[in-house]
Design a protein around this motif. Structure first.
Motif, PDB file in Angstrom:
ATOM      1  N   ASN A  99       0.835  -1.197   0.000  1.00 58.92           N
ATOM      2  CA  ASN A  99       0.000   0.000   0.000  1.00 58.92           C
ATOM      3  C   ASN A  99       0.865   1.241   0.000  1.00 58.92           C
ATOM      4  O   ASN A  99       1.935   1.277   0.603  1.00 58.92           O
ATOM      5  CB  ASN A  99      -1.004  -0.020   1.156  1.00 58.92           C
ATOM      6  N   ILE A 100       0.371   2.233  -0.714  1.00 58.81           N
ATOM      7  CA  ILE A 100       1.132   3.458  -0.932  1.00 58.81           C
ATOM      8  C   ILE A 100       0.245   4.654  -0.627  1.00 58.81           C
ATOM      9  O   ILE A 100      -0.881   4.761  -1.134  1.00 58.81           O
ATOM     10  CB  ILE A 100       1.627   3.531  -2.394  1.00 58.81           C
ATOM     11  N   TYR A 101       0.766   5.525   0.200  1.00 58.00           N
ATOM     12  CA  TYR A 101       0.087   6.771   0.533  1.00 58.00           C
ATOM     13  C   TYR A 101       0.561   7.839  -0.445  1.00 58.00           C
ATOM     14  O   TYR A 101       1.737   8.177  -0.480  1.00 58.00           O
ATOM     15  CB  TYR A 101       0.411   7.157   1.976  1.00 58.00           C
ATOM     16  N   LEU A 102      -0.357   8.344  -1.240  1.00 57.89           N
ATOM     17  CA  LEU A 102      -0.049   9.465  -2.122  1.00 57.89           C
ATOM     18  C   LEU A 102      -0.232  10.739  -1.302  1.00 57.89           C
ATOM     19  O   LEU A 102      -1.346  11.223  -1.106  1.00 57.89           O
ATOM     20  CB  LEU A 102      -0.955   9.460  -3.358  1.00 57.89           C
ATOM     21  N   HIS A 103       0.860  11.237  -0.801  1.00 58.26           N
ATOM     22  CA  HIS A 103       0.848  12.400   0.083  1.00 58.26           C
ATOM     23  C   HIS A 103       0.845  13.673  -0.749  1.00 58.26           C
ATOM     24  O   HIS A 103       1.686  13.861  -1.626  1.00 58.26           O
ATOM     25  CB  HIS A 103       2.074  12.383   0.994  1.00 58.26           C
ATOM     26  N   THR A 104      -0.104  14.532  -0.446  1.00 57.74           N
ATOM     27  CA  THR A 104      -0.230  15.810  -1.134  1.00 57.74           C
ATOM     28  C   THR A 104      -0.397  16.886  -0.070  1.00 57.74           C
ATOM     29  O   THR A 104      -1.170  16.711   0.874  1.00 57.74           O
ATOM     30  CB  THR A 104      -1.439  15.795  -2.085  1.00 57.74           C
ATOM     31  N   LEU A 106      -1.366  20.341   1.938  1.00 57.06           N
ATOM     32  CA  LEU A 106      -2.633  21.045   2.112  1.00 57.06           C
ATOM     33  C   LEU A 106      -2.838  22.103   1.029  1.00 57.06           C
ATOM     34  O   LEU A 106      -3.923  22.194   0.443  1.00 57.06           O
ATOM     35  CB  LEU A 106      -2.677  21.698   3.507  1.00 57.06           C
ATOM     36  N   ASN A 107      -1.812  22.873   0.735  1.00 57.96           N
ATOM     37  CA  ASN A 107      -1.950  23.911  -0.293  1.00 57.96           C
ATOM     38  C   ASN A 107      -2.209  23.317  -1.668  1.00 57.96           C
ATOM     39  O   ASN A 107      -3.042  23.821  -2.427  1.00 57.96           O
ATOM     40  CB  ASN A 107      -0.711  24.813  -0.323  1.00 57.96           C
ATOM     41  N   GLU A 108      -1.505  22.261  -1.985  1.00 56.42           N
ATOM     42  CA  GLU A 108      -1.697  21.605  -3.284  1.00 56.42           C
ATOM     43  C   GLU A 108      -3.104  21.013  -3.395  1.00 56.42           C
ATOM     44  O   GLU A 108      -3.771  21.150  -4.421  1.00 56.42           O
ATOM     45  CB  GLU A 108      -0.637  20.525  -3.487  1.00 56.42           C
ATOM     46  N   LEU A 109      -3.561  20.348  -2.340  1.00 59.09           N
ATOM     47  CA  LEU A 109      -4.923  19.799  -2.339  1.00 59.09           C
ATOM     48  C   LEU A 109      -5.957  20.905  -2.527  1.00 59.09           C
ATOM     49  O   LEU A 109      -6.903  20.758  -3.307  1.00 59.09           O
ATOM     50  CB  LEU A 109      -5.207  19.035  -1.047  1.00 59.09           C
ATOM     51  N   THR A 110      -5.774  22.005  -1.808  1.00 52.94           N
ATOM     52  CA  THR A 110      -6.708  23.128  -1.929  1.00 52.94           C
ATOM     53  C   THR A 110      -6.738  23.646  -3.359  1.00 52.94           C
ATOM     54  O   THR A 110      -7.817  23.867  -3.925  1.00 52.94           O
ATOM     55  CB  THR A 110      -6.331  24.253  -0.940  1.00 52.94           C
ATOM     56  N   ASN A 111      -5.571  23.813  -3.962  1.00 50.77           N
ATOM     57  CA  ASN A 111      -5.508  24.291  -5.346  1.00 50.77           C
ATOM     58  C   ASN A 111      -6.173  23.322  -6.315  1.00 50.77           C
ATOM     59  O   ASN A 111      -6.914  23.732  -7.203  1.00 50.77           O
ATOM     60  CB  ASN A 111      -4.052  24.524  -5.768  1.00 50.77           C
ATOM     61  N   ARG A 112      -5.898  22.039  -6.154  1.00 54.14           N
ATOM     62  CA  ARG A 112      -6.478  21.035  -7.058  1.00 54.14           C
ATOM     63  C   ARG A 112      -7.993  20.934  -6.891  1.00 54.14           C
ATOM     64  O   ARG A 112      -8.728  20.810  -7.860  1.00 54.14           O
ATOM     65  CB  ARG A 112      -5.870  19.659  -6.792  1.00 54.14           C
ATOM     66  N   LEU A 113      -8.445  20.945  -5.644  1.00 53.04           N
ATOM     67  CA  LEU A 113      -9.863  20.681  -5.372  1.00 53.04           C
ATOM     68  C   LEU A 113     -10.778  21.880  -5.582  1.00 53.04           C
ATOM     69  O   LEU A 113     -11.949  21.697  -5.907  1.00 53.04           O
ATOM     70  CB  LEU A 113     -10.026  20.156  -3.936  1.00 53.04           C
ATOM     71  N   PHE A 114     -10.257  23.083  -5.397  1.00 51.66           N
ATOM     72  CA  PHE A 114     -11.149  24.248  -5.469  1.00 51.66           C
ATOM     73  C   PHE A 114     -11.811  24.355  -6.845  1.00 51.66           C
ATOM     74  O   PHE A 114     -13.017  24.573  -6.939  1.00 51.66           O
ATOM     75  CB  PHE A 114     -10.416  25.544  -5.115  1.00 51.66           C
ATOM     76  N   SER A 155       5.255  11.568  -2.329  1.00 50.21           N
ATOM     77  CA  SER A 155       4.747  12.933  -2.448  1.00 50.21           C
ATOM     78  C   SER A 155       4.302  13.180  -3.894  1.00 50.21           C
ATOM     79  O   SER A 155       4.992  12.792  -4.835  1.00 50.21           O
ATOM     80  CB  SER A 155       5.836  13.939  -2.067  1.00 50.21           C
ATOM     81  N   THR A 156       3.151  13.814  -4.039  1.00 52.90           N
ATOM     82  CA  THR A 156       2.629  14.084  -5.387  1.00 52.90           C
ATOM     83  C   THR A 156       2.765  15.558  -5.779  1.00 52.90           C
ATOM     84  O   THR A 156       2.477  15.917  -6.916  1.00 52.90           O
ATOM     85  CB  THR A 156       1.143  13.682  -5.503  1.00 52.90           C
ATOM     86  N   ASP A 157       3.193  16.402  -4.860  1.00 54.11           N
ATOM     87  CA  ASP A 157       3.315  17.834  -5.155  1.00 54.11           C
ATOM     88  C   ASP A 157       4.299  18.075  -6.290  1.00 54.11           C
ATOM     89  O   ASP A 157       5.391  17.491  -6.315  1.00 54.11           O
ATOM     90  CB  ASP A 157       3.792  18.605  -3.924  1.00 54.11           C
ATOM     91  N   GLN A 158       3.896  18.930  -7.205  1.00 53.05           N
ATOM     92  CA  GLN A 158       4.770  19.370  -8.307  1.00 53.05           C
ATOM     93  C   GLN A 158       5.263  18.211  -9.182  1.00 53.05           C
ATOM     94  O   GLN A 158       6.319  18.309  -9.795  1.00 53.05           O
ATOM     95  CB  GLN A 158       5.980  20.144  -7.763  1.00 53.05           C
ATOM     96  N   LYS A 159       4.519  17.105  -9.221  1.00 48.87           N
ATOM     97  CA  LYS A 159       4.904  15.953 -10.047  1.00 48.87           C
ATOM     98  C   LYS A 159       3.751  15.595 -10.964  1.00 48.87           C
ATOM     99  O   LYS A 159       2.588  15.708 -10.587  1.00 48.87           O
ATOM    100  CB  LYS A 159       5.244  14.738  -9.180  1.00 48.87           C
ATOM    101  N   ASP A 160       4.092  15.127 -12.160  1.00 47.17           N
ATOM    102  CA  ASP A 160       3.040  14.647 -13.050  1.00 47.17           C
ATOM    103  C   ASP A 160       2.815  13.149 -12.807  1.00 47.17           C
ATOM    104  O   ASP A 160       3.543  12.507 -12.053  1.00 47.17           O
ATOM    105  CB  ASP A 160       3.343  14.963 -14.520  1.00 47.17           C
TER     106      ASP A 160
END
Length: 173
Positions: A99-104, A106-114, A155-160
Motif C-alpha cells: 500500500n502506498i500513501y499518495l501524500h499531497t 494542504l496547499n496543493e490539495l486546496t488548489n487542485r480541489l477548489f 509525495s505528489t506535489d509538483q509531479k506529473d
C-alpha cells in the motif's frame, strides 16, 4: 501483487492508478466504482438511502472481496477507506498487497480541489479557498494517522502522473 493507493481526495489516486496499471499491465480498480457496480447505485445514493454505517460495512466487505479475488491489480481507495472498520489492517495483513500513501500538501490539495469542487459532493458547498483549506486540514488531521501507516509514502506535489508512477515502480522493485 496488488498495489493499493490511499490518500485524500485530489491526491491523484485515480489518475496515478490508471497510469500505473497501464505501465505494469495490471488491472485497475477504483473501490468506490466497484461498490457502485455491486450495489447498483451511486455512493451518494447509498449514503442518502442507507447512511454512512451501511456504506462503511459494504466498503469493508468489498475491499476484502477485491483483495482476495484479484491479483496484479492497482486498487484506488476512497479517501476515508483506510480509516474505518479495520480496513487498514486488512490491507496491511494481505500477503499479496503493498500500500502506498499518495501524500499531497494542504496547499496543493486546496488548489487542485477548489476548481473541481462542484463535482465533489463532499466539498461542493464550500465557497472560498479558505473554507476548503480548513475543511481539508481537519480531515488530514483526522486521517494522517492511518495514511502514515502505509508501506510507502510518495509525495505528489509538483509531479506529473508519469513521475509519480515511476517513483512507485522504483520503490517496489
Amino acid at each position: 501483487m496488488n498495489i493499493v493507493l490511499m490518500g485524500y481526495m485530489g491526491s491523484g489516486k485515480s489518475l496515478v492508478g490508471n497510469h500505473l496499471a497501464q505501465k505494469l499491465k495490471y488491472v485497475y480498480l477504483d473501490l468506490d466504482h466497484y461498490i457502485e457496480i455491486q450495489e447498483n447505485k451511486s455512493i451518494k445514493d447509498i449514503f442518502r438511502e442507507h447512511g454512512e454505517i451501511y456504506f462503511r460495512k459494504k466498503e469493508s466487505l468489498y475491499l476484502k472481496e477485491v483483495l482476495d479475488k484479484y491479483e496484479d491489480t492497482i486498487l484506488s481507495l476512497g479517501g476515508g477507506t483506510p480509516c474505518f472498520s479495520g480496513n487498514l489492517e486488512l490491507i496491511k495483513d494481505h500477503e499479496n498487497s503493498k500500500n502506498i500513501y499518495l501524500h499531497t500538501s494542504l496547499n496543493e490539495l486546496t488548489n487542485r480541489l477548489f476548481a473541481e469542487r462542484n463535482k465533489r459532493p463532499l466539498i461542493a458547498h464550500l465557497d472560498t479557498t479558505d473554507d476548503l483549506k480548513d475543511f481539508v486540514r481537519k480531515h488530514l488531521f483526522e486521517r494522517s494517522f492511518y495514511y502514515n501507516q502505509a508501506d510507502y509514502k510518495v509525495s505528489t506535489d509538483q509531479k506529473d502522473t508519469n513521475q509519480i508512477s515511476e517513483e512507485i515502480i522504483s520503490l517496489l522493485s
